[in-house]
Each structure stands twice: as structure tokens, then as C-alpha cells.
Design a protein around this motif. Structure first.
Motif, PDB file in Angstrom:
ATOM      1  N   LEU A  53       0.851  -1.185   0.000  1.00 19.22           N
ATOM      2  CA  LEU A  53       0.000   0.000   0.000  1.00 19.22           C
ATOM      3  C   LEU A  53       0.888   1.236   0.000  1.00 19.22           C
ATOM      4  CD1 LEU A  53      -2.517  -1.126   2.785  1.00 19.22           C
ATOM      5  CD2 LEU A  53      -2.794  -1.353   0.297  1.00 19.22           C
ATOM      6  N   LEU A  54       0.516   2.253  -0.773  1.00 20.90           N
ATOM      7  CA  LEU A  54       1.190   3.542  -0.649  1.00 20.90           C
ATOM      8  C   LEU A  54       0.286   4.411   0.201  1.00 20.90           C
ATOM      9  CD1 LEU A  54       2.934   4.308  -4.056  1.00 20.90           C
ATOM     10  CD2 LEU A  54       3.647   2.880  -2.143  1.00 20.90           C
ATOM     11  N   ASN A  55       0.755   4.727   1.399  1.00 19.61           N
ATOM     12  CA  ASN A  55       0.000   5.385   2.463  1.00 19.61           C
ATOM     13  C   ASN A  55      -1.087   4.470   3.030  1.00 19.61           C
ATOM     14  OD1 ASN A  55       1.474   7.714   2.774  1.00 19.61           O
ATOM     15  ND2 ASN A  55       0.393   8.788   1.138  1.00 19.61           N
ATOM     16  N   ALA A  56      -1.698   4.926   4.114  1.00 19.14           N
ATOM     17  CA  ALA A  56      -2.726   4.135   4.811  1.00 19.14           C
ATOM     18  C   ALA A  56      -3.832   5.115   5.173  1.00 19.14           C
ATOM     19  CB  ALA A  56      -2.130   3.472   6.051  1.00 19.14           C
ATOM     20  N   SER A  57      -4.817   5.234   4.280  1.00 17.69           N
ATOM     21  CA  SER A  57      -5.852   6.272   4.413  1.00 17.69           C
ATOM     22  C   SER A  57      -6.837   5.937   5.533  1.00 17.69           C
ATOM     23  CB  SER A  57      -6.594   6.434   3.084  1.00 17.69           C
ATOM     24  OG  SER A  57      -7.895   5.908   3.153  1.00 17.69           O
ATOM     25  N   PRO A  58      -7.521   6.952   6.063  1.00 10.51           N
ATOM     26  CA  PRO A  58      -8.545   6.703   7.083  1.00 10.51           C
ATOM     27  C   PRO A  58      -9.682   5.798   6.581  1.00 10.51           C
ATOM     28  CG  PRO A  58      -7.960   9.042   7.017  1.00 10.51           C
ATOM     29  CD  PRO A  58      -7.313   8.393   5.825  1.00 10.51           C
ATOM     30  N   ASP A  59      -9.833   5.659   5.258  1.00 13.87           N
ATOM     31  CA  ASP A  59     -10.894   4.821   4.682  1.00 13.87           C
ATOM     32  C   ASP A  59     -10.394   3.416   4.349  1.00 13.87           C
ATOM     33  OD1 ASP A  59     -12.851   6.911   4.639  1.00 13.87           O
ATOM     34  OD2 ASP A  59     -11.912   7.739   2.842  1.00 13.87           O
ATOM     35  N   LEU A  60      -9.244   3.021   4.863  1.00 14.60           N
ATOM     36  CA  LEU A  60      -8.559   1.829   4.349  1.00 14.60           C
ATOM     37  C   LEU A  60      -9.357   0.528   4.480  1.00 14.60           C
ATOM     38  CD1 LEU A  60      -6.055   0.828   2.926  1.00 14.60           C
ATOM     39  CD2 LEU A  60      -4.916   0.636   5.130  1.00 14.60           C
TER      40      LEU A  60
END
Lengths: 310, 310
Positions: A53-60
């Protein structure tokens, strides 16, 4: 490798829960020229079937569950996701790490200062240590490629590699003054270059300034996914949504004379794509002049579910 | 008041991103006896049109966006959500606070120890201070009712009130040993009672032990939404998903001889509802004997979108 856009919006998503700007209101009203977007998130699937994953968004959680290629293959627990590479310590880049707390061994790659901003002042990230083995944090080295743990090379080829491109920017406002003084400013925000099998792409959802180094990496890449946050520098101010300009919060505006669309070296080779689009940005309206203008300048406009085979 | 279940699953949700247990696999395969569930989350709408949230789940952005009654009414920014009441410092109860970072003034109610576990060791919650005015944290008092800021009484009636019911339990493992020694054990996990206009409900998504006090509040309530996490005490162990029993992680199992379903005082009045259902729990299978058994014992099984008018 295959690059999947799991989320294409800036922090807050589209619609944003408490926003009634023109775009959010039109989307809620069902206007067909708008589509919902979750917060910016990429997944990269390599030749060996594993993904990072590139980044780990709050919607993951929602984003992973909606992507069948990220489903577990084996009982009782499993995931093709072996790692996460972070571009900054911003809330919209890191909160998803807490979605990944369910005892899954994980490799997390971040600039040393981003790791410190998260770990030293936020015990909550210790939930990643529940896994057996616990999550392993890797400091991203400067000015060189680094390999991704557990991702295997395709036979006869070299293993996938990543590297960080320093972009300037600032540490998030939740980092204490004391710690901030210890952190080198050029590690706050980076872009990420990912390469496998002779193909390469750049991901930079926040571009405070288009450095010569970033331009050079874009020029040598087959795909670039760059900061499409704001159309104008005063977008938040003129919508009565904030007091800071786009540049003041680390985003080169798209439409300025020296903005992203006018910077030819950022779009010259491969497929240029705008991502991390704020809910106020007029390019979200597919019937708008700005949507047309961005496309005429050669840019694609990211939406959730878009995929690129490299 | 109206109680809306925005999420009905335990931590991890259903399906859980990295879980291939029988239930998660059947759901992914499209079996019509299973429905997806987000992580446990309630919204309560009062007579004045304002709402509060009970806990702040990691899925909160998606949950708010899917509930039209929580949409903003005024431009440019607005929300009927004026506060959040927390039952513990667990990740699945608090991460949603970070979804609420978009400059919205907010009142957060928590036991003093839960506030300390979050604020003193986690700078990231400072993002709530970006709002004007910044978020206000309220310490929940012991053994008494407390009012909710900004929520107005219906004319001729008293204002809505809440109170906490201590339930025992433990602080999350991300809290340092040092801080944990300072925190009174009986503040770690509470149930919440909410009352307006002569009606009252209890919310307790984690019930380590059914105390006499909890039973008394259930007996005097019109609705109770209680811990439906696990069917058996060894559910995680027998599914090879963990080494601890349900009781060891703070959840009274449903089916034990002294479990939740057998404790008649927990279901005797009003509508009893099971919520916070773990992905391993057989009641998630609507064709299962356990689903039937829970219903025959008088319990409804929560699903996302369920609403109760009181």
C-alpha cells in the motif's frame, strides 16, 4: 506491476461529512456529473502476487474490502498486503495503519522523522505490535533505492525497488514543538518512486514545490500520480472554508501561471494523473470547464477503482 | 429520540480485511444469509434535531456519509453532530474521532481515565483542536446524570441526559504500564444510559461481567443494545484466531450457562438487541441454529441501518 487507485480524494473524502460546498451538495443531490471518492490510497500488486500500500488512508478498511485482489487466500487469516510505504505523517496518510491492527505481520516504510513523529508521541500505533511477528518499521534511506521485504523478484528479473523523493513541506500540527525542532525539514513530505521489471511510476499526493529532482523522476517514469488537491491558490479562502492558501498548506495549485498544469516537465512522459483531489476542486464536476482544461493539458483525473498495468 | 445503528460489527468489521473464517468467506462468496456490517457505531437524534454519536468507530466517515439525517444543512460547513460519548479507549471506539478532524466544534465525553489514556500519550488527537472553537473534552462524572452541551430540551420537557455505568474491563494494550498504574480499573469500560422525554436506552458493546447496576439500568430502559461479540467463550481459540477466551478480552459469551442469553435480567424489559458482533460469531449466519436460538431467547440481532424510535 499493477497500480490500483483505491481512493482519489484529499483528506476528508468526497463528500466530506460536514461540508456543504457546491461540489459536496451536488454529489449528495445525485448530480450524475459527480462521483463519490474515498481518501487517497494506492495499492501496488507485483509480479509475485503480493501487494504493498502507498499510504494508509482513514478509509482503508472499506477500500481493502472493496478490492477483491486484496482478499485473503488462505484460512483462517491471510492477506496479500505485506507492507505500507508512507509519504508523510499526515492524518490522511497514516490512520489506516490502525485499520491494519488485526494481527497481520506488516512492514512499514517511512522517513526516520515521520516514524519518530508517529511512534514517539503516539502510543496508539503500538496496536501493530499485536501481530506475530510484530510490525517492522523500516527507515527509508536517502538518495537511494530500497527493497521491499518479502516481495520476490519475477524469475530472471531484479526485485521491485522503491525510493523517496524529498519534497519539502511541513510536519503535521499534532507534532509537538519540541520534537519538530529535532526533525530535518526535508523529510516531512516525500514522493515515492516504485520500479519493477523495467517499469516505474511516481506517487506524490502532496507537492509543495516542483523540485528539479521530482521533475527528473517524472521524466523517467511510465506513470505519475501527482497532487491534484486545489485548482486555485485561494480556493479554501474564497469558499469561506479556511484562512490559508493552497501553497501555505503544501499544495501547488493546478491552474496558476506557475502551477502544476503549466509545469510541462511534470507531465511530459508516460501517463500523468491528478490524484488527492479536494472536495472544493472544480475538476470534480465532470461538466466543468476546469475538468476539460485539465484533460486538454494532458492529465487524467483519478477516480476510485482506476487501474494501470505497467 | 431516535437511535440509529450505523455499525453493528465488533472491531475489524464484517468482513474483516484479513480474515477468511467461515463467516467472512461465505459473505465474500455472496451467500444471501450474511450481510456486511461496519464497526459498532450509534447515532442518537434528539427532539431538537441535533445528534450525538456513541463512540467513534474506525468506519465513521463512511457511516456518516451513508446516513442522510447526518448531512450538513447549511453552507459552507455544518453538521447536526454536536458530540461524541466514549465507552472506552479501545481503537474501535475512538479512531473515528480522527475522521471528525475537519474544523467542526465538538464535545467529547469520556471517563477521566479514558481521556488521559488518549490525550496524554497520543498527540494525534490534537487534530481536533483545529476547529474554532477547538473540541471540548468533558470528564464524565461518576454515579450521576450529565447533560449534553448544545442539545436543547423539547419545550415543556427536561433536557436529554446521559450517565455512565462502570463495567470493569481493562485499558487497551497501547496504554503504557506507567500510565495504566495511575488509572482506576473501574473506568476502563462503561456502558452509557441516554434519556430524553421519559424514554431511556442503554448501550454497552463490551460487557465483561453483568453487574447488578447494569441489570438495574437494563430493567428500567425501553431499549438495550448489549455485547453480542462472541457465541462461545473459546470462539477465537477454536477458530485458530487467537489464544484468549472471550472473557479474557472483556466479553461475556452469549451461549454459556451463565452467559448473556441466560441472564434474564439483561433482557427482561423493552427491546433487547445484540450488537458489536464479531466476524466469527455464528449468529451472523441468518440460517444458523445459533441465530434462531438468540431470537428465541428474545433478542434482536443488530444490523447496519436499524433504527429505534423511543
Amino acid at each position: 506491476m499493477r497500480v490500483t487507485i483505491l481512493g482519489s480524494a484529499a483528506g476528508g473524502g468526497f463528500p466530506q461529512w460536514n461540508c456543504a460546498c457546491r461540489n459536496c451538495s451536488r454529489l449528495r443531490a445525485g448530480d450524475p456529473h459527480f462521483r463519490p471518492r474515498t481518501q487517497a490510497q494506492l495499492a501496488v500488486r507485483f509480479a509475485d502476487g503480493q501487494s504493498i500500500l502507498l499510504n494508509a488512508s482513514p478509509d482503508l478498511r472499506t477500500q481493502i474490502v472493496s478490492a477483491p485482489f486484496l482478499a485473503p487466500a488462505k484460512t483462517p487469516r491471510d492477506s496479500p498486503i505485506s507492507g505500507v510505504v508512507l509519504t508523510s505523517a499526515d492524518v490522511d496518510c497514516v490512520i489506516g495503519l490502525l485499520h491494519l491492527r488485526e494481527s497481520h505481520p506488516l512492514h512499514v516504510y517511512a522517513m526516520p522523522s515521520v516514524r519518530r513523529a508517529l511512534q514517539e508521541e503516539n502510543h496508539i500505533f503500538r496496536v501493530l505490535d499485536r501481530a506475530t511477528p510484530p510490525a517492522v518499521w523500516h527507515d527509508i534511506p536517502r538518495d537511494t533505492w530500497f527493497p521491499l521485504e518479502t516481495i520476490r523478484a519475477k524469475s530472471g528479473e531484479s526485485a521491485p525497488l522503491c525510493r523517496a523523493v524529498p519534497l519539502g513541506g511541513a510536519y503535521p500540527d499534532f507534532v509537538s514543538e519540541g520534537l519538530r525542532r529535532l526533525l530535518p525539514p526535508d523529510e516531512a513530505v516525500v514522493g515515492i518512486v516504485v520500479a519493477e521489471g523495467g517499469k516505474q511510476f511516481v506517487y506524490a499526493p502532496s507537492v509543495p514545490e516542483p523540485s528539479e529532482e521530482l521533475k527528473a523522476w517524472v521524466q523517467s517514469s511510465d506513470l505519475c500520480l501527482l497532487d491534484g488537491t486545489f485548482w486555485t491558490d485561494d480556493e479554501m479562502i474564497s469558499a469561506s472554508l479556511g484562512s490559508k492558501t493552497a501553497r501555505e498548506i503544501g499544495h501547488l495549485p493546478l491552474s496558476a501561471a506557475d502551477g502544476l498544469l503549466a509545469t510541462r516537465e511534470l507531465a511530459a512522459r508516460g501517463r500523468p494523473v491528478l490524484i488527492h483531489i479536494n472536495n472544493t476542486n472544480p475538476i470534480l464536476d465532470e461538466a466543468s470547464a476546469e475538468h476539460d482544461e485539465a484533460q486538454r493539458a494532458g492529465w487524467e483525473i483519478a477516480h476510485d477503482g482506476m487501474e494501470f498495468e505497467l
